[in-house]
Scaffold this active site. Structure first.
Site, PDB file in Angstrom:
ATOM      1  CB  THR A  47       2.097  -3.308   5.016  1.00  0.00           C
ATOM      2  OG1 THR A  47       1.119  -1.965   4.182  1.00  0.00           O
ATOM      3  CG2 THR A  47       1.922  -4.363   4.113  1.00  0.00           C
ATOM      4  CB  CYS A  48       5.264  -4.225   9.118  1.00  0.00           C
ATOM      5  SG  CYS A  48       6.223  -3.646   7.867  1.00  0.00           S
TER       6      CYS A  48
END
EC number: 1.11.1.27
Length: 158
Positions: A47-48
């Site tokens: 997600t980062c």
């Protein structure tokens, strides 16, 4: 946990220069002007890398147009990793901040135990707006969530 109206705690963090890691204290980074600080659990994590950092890269000009002096991306990773991750994501307009020992993250009260995933101490996913060293807005994500700390969400608060 830090809250709106609190002063940013003093801690040591690092960035990368052409000559290697440079140690900074949080007073010098956040003490003057308006800063958007967002933190991720780890560089290169799904997600980062797919959403959180890219959102701030794409929206950097819009965020700075709202009077923001600097956008800082932080993770509990070393300065070498943060530098490489920033370069891989065209984040040259952001400060890629390494909190390798989680000193600052713990001082904020935003640390997370990710030992069950083999990742040790990490930061919770969050974003904040800091003015002259004081927290003006704080958005902390629930575990495995990505909503309130996005670039779009922060832009709406500026």
């Amino acid at each position: 946990m830090i809250k709106i109206g609190d002063k940013i705690p003093r801690a040591s963090v690092q960035t990368m220069s052409e000559n290697g890691p440079v140690v900074h204290n949080t007073d010098e980074l956040f003490g003057q002007g308006k800063t958007v600080l967002f933190a991720v659990p780890g560089a290169y994590t799904p997600t980062c890398s797919k959403a959180h950092l890219p959102g701030f890269v794409v929206k950097a000009d819009e965020i700075k147009a709202k009077g923001v002096d600097r956008i800082v991306c932080m993770a509990v990773n070393d300065a070498f990793v943060m530098n490489a991750w920033g370069k891989a994501n065209n984040a040259e307009h952001l400060i890629m901040l390494a909190d390798g020992n989680a000193e600052f993250t713990k001082a904020l009260g935003l640390d997370s135990d990710a030992a069950a995933f083999g990742m040790g101490t990490r930061s919770r996913r969050f974003a904040m707006i800091i003015e002259d060293g004081v927290v003006k807005h704080l958005a902390v994500e629930q575990p495995r969530e990505f909503q309130v700390s996005s670039a779009e969400a922060i832009l709406a608060k500026l």
